[in-house]
Design a protein around this motif. Sequence first.
Motif, PDB file in Angstrom:
ATOM      1  N   PRO A 117       0.818  -1.224   0.000  1.00  0.00           N
ATOM      2  CA  PRO A 117       0.000   0.000   0.000  1.00  0.00           C
ATOM      3  C   PRO A 117       0.853   1.276   0.000  1.00  0.00           C
ATOM      4  O   PRO A 117       0.512   2.247  -0.685  1.00  0.00           O
ATOM      5  CB  PRO A 117      -0.833  -0.116   1.280  1.00  0.00           C
ATOM      6  CG  PRO A 117      -0.897  -1.582   1.565  1.00  0.00           C
ATOM      7  CD  PRO A 117       0.430  -2.127   1.111  1.00  0.00           C
ATOM      8  N   ALA A 118       1.955   1.265   0.723  1.00  0.00           N
ATOM      9  CA  ALA A 118       2.822   2.455   0.742  1.00  0.00           C
ATOM     10  C   ALA A 118       3.425   2.694  -0.633  1.00  0.00           C
ATOM     11  O   ALA A 118       3.476   3.834  -1.111  1.00  0.00           O
ATOM     12  CB  ALA A 118       3.930   2.291   1.786  1.00  0.00           C
ATOM     13  N   ALA A 119       3.878   1.627  -1.295  1.00  0.00           N
ATOM     14  CA  ALA A 119       4.448   1.759  -2.631  1.00  0.00           C
ATOM     15  C   ALA A 119       3.395   2.291  -3.605  1.00  0.00           C
ATOM     16  O   ALA A 119       3.699   3.137  -4.462  1.00  0.00           O
ATOM     17  CB  ALA A 119       5.003   0.425  -3.102  1.00  0.00           C
ATOM     18  N   LEU A 120       2.159   1.827  -3.476  1.00  0.00           N
ATOM     19  CA  LEU A 120       1.086   2.317  -4.351  1.00  0.00           C
ATOM     20  C   LEU A 120       0.766   3.786  -4.063  1.00  0.00           C
ATOM     21  O   LEU A 120       0.445   4.542  -4.988  1.00  0.00           O
ATOM     22  CB  LEU A 120      -0.161   1.449  -4.197  1.00  0.00           C
ATOM     23  CG  LEU A 120      -0.033   0.039  -4.766  1.00  0.00           C
ATOM     24  CD1 LEU A 120      -1.232  -0.823  -4.356  1.00  0.00           C
ATOM     25  CD2 LEU A 120       0.125   0.065  -6.275  1.00  0.00           C
ATOM     26  N   ALA A 121       0.856   4.194  -2.809  1.00  0.00           N
ATOM     27  CA  ALA A 121       0.652   5.613  -2.478  1.00  0.00           C
ATOM     28  C   ALA A 121       1.755   6.457  -3.116  1.00  0.00           C
ATOM     29  O   ALA A 121       1.485   7.542  -3.657  1.00  0.00           O
ATOM     30  CB  ALA A 121       0.624   5.817  -0.957  1.00  0.00           C
TER      31      ALA A 121
END
Length: 183
Positions: A117-121
């Motif tokens: 999720p952090a990488a997608l953000a």
Amino acid sequence: MGHRLSKIYTRTGDAGTTGLGDGKRVSKNSLRIHALGEVDELNAAIGVLLCEELPEDVRPLLTDAQHDLFDLGGEVCIPGMSMITSKQVEKLEQELDRFNEPLEPLKDFILPGGTRPAALAHHARTVCRRAERSLVALALEEAVNDGPRQYLNRLSDLLFVLGRVLNRAGGRGDVLWQKRKNA
């Protein structure tokens, strides 16, 4: 939405033009259409992020951003239209402050990664910056309100902070850049 499509294909764009919200036809390669495409891609990137497990206070924030991005696209699609307000920009600033306050101050650059999720953000943040650059380019050629550019600027900052928040929610810290690591 003034016109409802009963068919998805219209053939009106086959010659390389597309219609703006005011009915004017422009090249699909125009700066305005590029900006619209970047905003659309940003909305899709946020949609992918919303497919992940997220803290409960993050999900409605991102969903609201998607709605705002449709308004922003509408504003870009209809020259002279104003849909993004200072209220929407201020809401992003308040959320930025709320999510950033408990985080440790940054002492180093961070890499875009950690949890999925952090990488997608972080990916959505980079798309947001590109959309902002497209609006800046458009504003050099045509009149564009300040609201959409300000909104995208704050949203990219918020997506950066959310990347950090999502790493912590996933049990990870920031992924720190190591200067000359491979030298």
